[in-house]
Write a protein that holds these residues in place. Structure first.
Motif, short mmCIF file in Angstrom:
data_model
loop_
_atom_site.label_atom_id
_atom_site.label_comp_id
_atom_site.label_asym_id
_atom_site.label_seq_id
_atom_site.Cartn_x
_atom_site.Cartn_y
_atom_site.Cartn_z
N SER A 32 0.83 -1.21 0.00
CA SER A 32 0.00 0.00 0.00
C SER A 32 0.86 1.26 0.00
CB SER A 32 -0.92 0.00 1.22
OG SER A 32 -1.66 1.21 1.29
N LEU A 33 1.91 1.24 0.81
CA LEU A 33 2.81 2.39 0.86
C LEU A 33 3.38 2.68 -0.53
CD1 LEU A 33 3.82 4.22 3.22
CD2 LEU A 33 5.92 2.88 3.17
N GLY A 34 3.75 1.63 -1.24
CA GLY A 34 4.28 1.80 -2.58
C GLY A 34 3.24 2.37 -3.53
N SER A 35 2.00 1.90 -3.42
CA SER A 35 0.94 2.41 -4.30
C SER A 35 0.71 3.89 -4.09
CB SER A 35 -0.37 1.64 -4.04
OG SER A 35 -0.27 0.31 -4.48
N GLN A 36 0.69 4.31 -2.84
CA GLN A 36 0.44 5.73 -2.56
C GLN A 36 1.62 6.58 -3.05
OE1 GLN A 36 -2.62 5.37 -1.76
NE2 GLN A 36 -2.19 3.25 -1.18
N ALA A 37 2.84 6.11 -2.81
CA ALA A 37 4.01 6.87 -3.24
C ALA A 37 4.09 6.95 -4.76
CB ALA A 37 5.29 6.24 -2.67
N ARG A 38 3.76 5.87 -5.45
CA ARG A 38 3.78 5.90 -6.92
C ARG A 38 2.74 6.89 -7.45
NH1 ARG A 38 5.10 0.37 -6.36
NH2 ARG A 38 2.91 -0.20 -6.17
N ALA A 39 1.58 6.92 -6.82
CA ALA A 39 0.54 7.85 -7.27
C ALA A 39 0.99 9.30 -7.14
CB ALA A 39 -0.74 7.63 -6.46
N LEU A 40 1.87 9.56 -6.18
CA LEU A 40 2.35 10.92 -5.95
C LEU A 40 3.71 11.18 -6.59
CD1 LEU A 40 1.33 11.42 -2.20
CD2 LEU A 40 0.02 11.94 -4.26
N SER A 41 4.22 10.23 -7.36
CA SER A 41 5.54 10.29 -8.01
C SER A 41 6.66 10.42 -6.99
CB SER A 41 5.62 11.42 -9.05
OG SER A 41 5.71 12.71 -8.47
N LEU A 42 6.50 9.77 -5.85
CA LEU A 42 7.50 9.81 -4.78
C LEU A 42 8.07 8.42 -4.49
CD1 LEU A 42 5.63 12.23 -2.33
CD2 LEU A 42 7.37 12.81 -4.03
N TRP A 43 8.14 7.57 -5.50
CA TRP A 43 8.63 6.20 -5.37
C TRP A 43 9.75 5.98 -6.36
CZ3 TRP A 43 7.81 2.34 -2.00
CH2 TRP A 43 8.09 1.03 -2.37
N ASP A 44 10.85 5.40 -5.93
CA ASP A 44 11.98 5.20 -6.83
C ASP A 44 12.09 3.78 -7.36
OD1 ASP A 44 12.92 3.69 -4.73
OD2 ASP A 44 14.80 4.80 -4.45
N GLY A 45 11.04 3.00 -7.15
CA GLY A 45 11.04 1.61 -7.59
C GLY A 45 11.27 0.64 -6.48
N LYS A 46 11.84 1.12 -5.37
CA LYS A 46 12.11 0.26 -4.23
C LYS A 46 11.59 0.84 -2.92
CE LYS A 46 16.31 -1.80 -6.17
NZ LYS A 46 17.78 -2.01 -5.97
N VAL A 59 2.22 10.84 1.77
CA VAL A 59 2.14 9.41 1.45
C VAL A 59 1.45 8.65 2.58
CG1 VAL A 59 3.48 7.31 0.99
CG2 VAL A 59 4.18 9.49 -0.02
N PHE A 60 1.86 8.93 3.82
CA PHE A 60 1.26 8.24 4.96
C PHE A 60 -0.20 8.64 5.16
CE2 PHE A 60 5.63 7.23 6.03
CZ PHE A 60 5.51 5.97 6.61
N ASP A 61 -0.54 9.90 4.86
CA ASP A 61 -1.92 10.35 4.97
C ASP A 61 -2.84 9.48 4.11
OD1 ASP A 61 -4.07 12.49 5.51
OD2 ASP A 61 -3.96 12.50 3.33
N LEU A 62 -2.42 9.21 2.88
CA LEU A 62 -3.23 8.35 2.01
C LEU A 62 -3.29 6.93 2.55
CD1 LEU A 62 -2.15 9.50 -1.58
CD2 LEU A 62 -4.14 10.23 -0.26
N GLY A 63 -2.15 6.39 2.94
CA GLY A 63 -2.13 5.02 3.41
C GLY A 63 -2.97 4.79 4.65
N VAL A 64 -3.00 5.77 5.53
CA VAL A 64 -3.76 5.63 6.77
C VAL A 64 -5.25 5.87 6.55
CG1 VAL A 64 -4.14 6.65 9.06
CG2 VAL A 64 -1.82 6.17 8.28
N LEU A 65 -5.60 6.90 5.78
CA LEU A 65 -6.98 7.37 5.75
C LEU A 65 -7.68 7.24 4.40
CD1 LEU A 65 -6.40 10.64 7.82
CD2 LEU A 65 -7.49 8.54 8.63
N ASP A 66 -6.92 7.18 3.30
CA ASP A 66 -7.59 7.29 2.00
C ASP A 66 -6.79 6.62 0.89
OD1 ASP A 66 -9.54 8.14 0.25
OD2 ASP A 66 -8.99 10.26 0.30
N PRO A 67 -6.46 5.33 1.03
CA PRO A 67 -5.54 4.71 0.08
C PRO A 67 -6.14 4.48 -1.30
CG PRO A 67 -6.40 3.08 1.60
CD PRO A 67 -6.89 4.41 2.08
#
Length: 248
Positions: A32-46, A59-67
């Motif tokens: 889930s953390l990866g999905s939220q970060a990718r949606a925000l272009s804040l994921w480097d693949g790992k 990123v954590f806001d989405l994962g906790v409340l609105d993924p």
């Protein structure tokens, strides 16, 4: 306690909010953390690669409340794992976080008794938002995207990030533009943006579209990504040119 001022009650609920969100953030699965970060272009693949604490908080806001991506909410995992005493302030804060909603607001300014005077956008309905930092550095009329939780009927509290916005974000939302993938240069919100905002929502159809977007899943992510693409949330690692990155 009954008879306490809103400021006193806010101080107590703020501690509970921080505790609940911190514990819930530990229950976000890596997928889930990866999905939220990718949606925000804040994921480097790992891993998540934020440029600052605010981007990480988004990123954590989405994962906790609105993924996004069909993932479950970490706040619900927290509620199942550590249910609070029924009727307690912790229970009320948890229920408020479970029902928190993201929206657009314009900030009027701080109030002497505490809290921040604001209004919903574009409806213009007045309200008081409880947050110690919301008005800091923001001129009257500033547009923000944030999530509100109501542990008590007269206590609207922020939870998660408060994102500075401007008419460019609203225009992208109304046009339904896809997220950008190009370079990001840090940018401040447009000054004296009120007339441009008013023009964008002058027609009833525009206000209805914005309301429909706000009520649909993924609105918080769409607003946050638009702000990131416009540089309103600072540089983005991997997208911001070297000459626009902060020193160090």
């Amino acid at each position: 306690m009954q008879g306490d001022t809103p400021a006193a009650r806010y101080a107590r609920y703020a501690g509970l909010r921080r505790q609940l969100l911190t514990e819930a953030s530990k229950r976000i699965p890596l997928a889930s953390l990866g999905s939220q970060a990718r949606a925000l272009s804040l994921w480097d693949g790992k891993q998540v690669r934020p440029a600052d604490a605010m981007q990480l908080a988004a990123v954590f806001d989405l994962g906790v409340l609105d993924p996004l991506g069909g993932h479950g909410r970490a706040i619900e995992r927290q509620a199942r794992a550590e249910p609070p005493l029924p009727g307690s302030e912790e229970a009320r804060m948890l229920d408020a976080l479970m029902g928190a909603r993201f929206g657009l607001y314009r900030i009027t300014g701080p109030l002497a008794e505490g809290g921040v005077a604001a209004e919903t956008f574009p409806e213009g309905a007045p309200l008081v938002i409880w947050d110690n930092h919301l008005a800091r550095g923001r001129a009257p009329g500033a547009l923000v995207g944030l999530r509100l939780a109501w542990p008590e009927p007269d206590l609207a509290m922020t939870c998660g990030t408060a994102i500075s916005l401007d008419s460019r974000v609203v225009e992208r939302l109304l046009l339904g533009l896809a997220p950008q993938r190009g370079p990001v240069r840090p940018s401040l919100p447009l000054p004296e943006d009120g007339p441009a905002l008013a023009r964008l929502v002058a027609e009833p159809a525009a206000r209805l579209r914005l309301a429909a977007l706000a009520a649909a899943p993924g609105f918080a992510a769409a607003v946050t990504r638009a702000a990131i693409d416009l540089g309103l949330m600072g540089p983005v690692i991997g997208r911001t040119p070297a000459d626009a990155m902060p020193p160090g």
